[in-house]
Design an enzyme around this catalytic site. Structure first.
Site, PDB file in Angstrom:
ATOM      1  N   ASN B  74       0.862  -1.183   0.000  1.00  0.00           N
ATOM      2  CA  ASN B  74       0.000   0.000   0.000  1.00  0.00           C
ATOM      3  C   ASN B  74       0.902   1.237   0.000  1.00  0.00           C
ATOM      4  O   ASN B  74       1.772   1.390   0.858  1.00  0.00           O
ATOM      5  CB  ASN B  74      -0.888  -0.014   1.246  1.00  0.00           C
ATOM      6  N   ASN B 151     -12.747  -2.797   1.033  1.00  0.00           N
ATOM      7  CA  ASN B 151     -13.569  -1.594   1.151  1.00  0.00           C
ATOM      8  C   ASN B 151     -14.072  -1.275  -0.248  1.00  0.00           C
ATOM      9  O   ASN B 151     -13.284  -0.956  -1.131  1.00  0.00           O
ATOM     10  CB  ASN B 151     -12.746  -0.407   1.644  1.00  0.00           C
ATOM     11  N   HIS B 164     -10.206  -3.777  -5.732  1.00  0.00           N
ATOM     12  CA  HIS B 164      -9.035  -4.162  -4.957  1.00  0.00           C
ATOM     13  C   HIS B 164      -9.454  -4.524  -3.537  1.00  0.00           C
ATOM     14  O   HIS B 164     -10.510  -4.104  -3.062  1.00  0.00           O
ATOM     15  CB  HIS B 164      -8.003  -3.028  -4.913  1.00  0.00           C
ATOM     16  N   GLN B 166      -7.496  -5.468   0.563  1.00  0.00           N
ATOM     17  CA  GLN B 166      -6.299  -5.126   1.325  1.00  0.00           C
ATOM     18  C   GLN B 166      -5.929  -6.231   2.300  1.00  0.00           C
ATOM     19  O   GLN B 166      -6.788  -6.985   2.763  1.00  0.00           O
ATOM     20  CB  GLN B 166      -6.502  -3.814   2.094  1.00  0.00           C
TER      21      GLN B 166
END
Lengths: 332, 332
Positions: B74, B151, B164, B166
């Protein structure tokens, strides 16, 4: 380097990660699109349920004009005042009727969005109403706790713009509060000290997280804040129950709350926020290990999958930096 | 009448209050305003940090095109891969460097917002990447847990539109998970039964909260859901660690996840949502009292002062009604 910090009052860890503030689309604001009709305005009393309490002039009548602060049942309440909370079991599951009182405190008779723009006298009357409702609920043996909170702005969960707060009196002690009480009690039994007094002493010595002080209160950004620019208002004088607040404290608190809100409004361009009053449960007697306080949560970032999946928060503003920014805001 | 319900796996209460769904301005959606450049698209590999893992064709090179799923650090990470987590104390306070790995799983090479619109084969590769990263983190003795979550949409905390998820690998077990494990272990020691197996059996018998079933999974709306239209995907086969998932399960799970997401997208007009994978901590051995699972949280209402101040949620959709609506969505 980001760091994990532990809140000593709660045994709760957060990630302080200022690096993430450079991430795009982090700060968001929203505005209301009021349709012109204000159901909370003086003169529109018939658009709310009948009042439970009002601060009003002597020559005025209930549910009519002439009030300054007014408490009414929430029209879309999540609690029902009637009934008895009896537990029903279904296999592994338990349920109980949501008995309690869900109330709206209309903070002023005219249309105004920000509590901070009301007069100190007006805010003092709002705080007095909080105390009076709390003392009323305490007399109902079905109830154990009253949650007093404010949602400001749609992103903070408000559905109406006119300044208001909410009161929810419930039949159990919320888990976050019972965790906080258990942790504080453990500290007290181990060390003989009230952890709130100790934290206050350490904050006043360190000074870097203090926002401002008054004769009765200290306002600071907690060491392990979950929210960016979070603030805590803690009384200097020991006291576990907000219901026992004294007149000179309530008068000071009105100024303190106004000023704290003005500072976040100035620093963060009028952000959405919540505040919540944390006080001890009903009928416990004075607790030497707990102190009532107010927590203010600006809502400029959003809880996401990580927070909901772990209970651990990522805060993109170091509390020391937040306090410095808030200290530097000149407000009247 | 609204009711409080207790989650038997967590000892956590929620308020189920469908009456509040009539409240104005409750449901909110937001849309992205992409500026045209997609940093996650094939061909734009240089706009992310170097890849940690990719599913790519044999004749392609790392950080070049030719991939189908790609994992990168990230760029605005809340964790730092270097260093050792040593606790620092300052009076009452404790902190530790946020050592860990914060990664982005880019779920497809082309611009696509919804994971549910990818092919089942593509979703299967995403799930395989989750497993592989988890197994990699497990070999790092500094790390204790990997949180895998998604999210979707800005209101759910996403800052980029391209599909995407995480991954955050951290050096401690998150409080919510350790509470869940402690509660499950207590149930197992008291009754000799795995509470996840018991809940699954009760849900299959009751049927009213089941959304759909497949050979390997059951999808249902939990009895004490915190979020409206929340869903849980639970494997039929015992297994505490997602890292041990079998190929036939992962193939089925891809179809299940796609279908579950299509159902909330259809029922709630493509809402923001989070999902989170809950699995056992590293190096514990197989836990007979826990089962890994996925929780999906549509984000159509907002947590506000009550939730933040108490830890208790108000859910405006009864799980039985939510399940019925989700069941009736025809998706391919």
């Amino acid at each position: 380097m980001p760091e994990f910090r532990k809140d000593p009052l709660l045994d709760r860890w957060v990630i302080i990660a200022p690096e993430r503030s450079q991430r795009p689309i982090e700060f968001e604001h929203e505005t209301y699109r009021p349709d012109g009709f204000d159901p909370f305005a003086e003169g529109n009393e018939s658009s709310t349920p009948s009042e439970l309490l009002a601060v009003r002039s002597h020559d005025s009548s209930p549910d009519g004009p002439g009030w300054r602060v007014r408490v009414v049942p929430n029209k879309f309440g999540a609690l029902d005042p009637a009934g008895d909370p009896v537990i029903r079991n279904d296999g592994l599951y338990s349920a109980v009727d949501a008995v309690g009182s869900h109330e709206v405190v209309i903070e002023c008779p005219h249309f105004e969005v920000n509590l901070s723009r009301l007069s100190a006298k007006n805010v003092e009357e709002v705080l007095g109403v909080y105390r009076d409702r709390l003392l009323t609920h305490e007399r109902d043996p079905r109830l154990k706790y009253t949650v007093i909170f404010k949602n400001k702005g749609p992103a903070a969960g408000a559905s109406l713009a006119h300044a208001h707060s909410q009161i929810m009196a419930i039949g159990f002690v919320p888990k976050d509060l019972s965790d906080e009480l258990a942790s504080a009690r453990h500290h007290f039994e181990t060390t003989g000290q009230c952890p709130y007094a100790e934290v206050l002493a350490q904050e006043l010595t360190t000074a870097s997280r203090i926002v401002f002080e008054t004769p009765h209160f200290v306002v600071y950004c907690p060491y392990a804040s979950r929210f960016a620019y979070e603030m805590k208002i803690v009384p200097r004088r020991p006291g576990s129950h907000f219901g026992q607040i004294q007149p000179e404290q309530i008068q000071d608190l009105a100024e303190v709350l106004k000023k704290a809100l003005q500072k976040i409004e100035s620093a963060l361009s009028d952000p959405p926020y919540n505040f919540v009053l944390r006080t001890a449960p009903f009928r416990t007697g004075s607790l030497p290990y707990f102190r009532w306080h107010i927590e203010i949560y600006p809502r400029i970032a959003r809880a996401a999958g990580f927070e909901w999946g772990t209970g651990c928060f990522i805060n993109i503003a170091a509390p020391e930096d937040a306090a410095e920014t808030l200290r530097s805001q000149a407000v009247d």
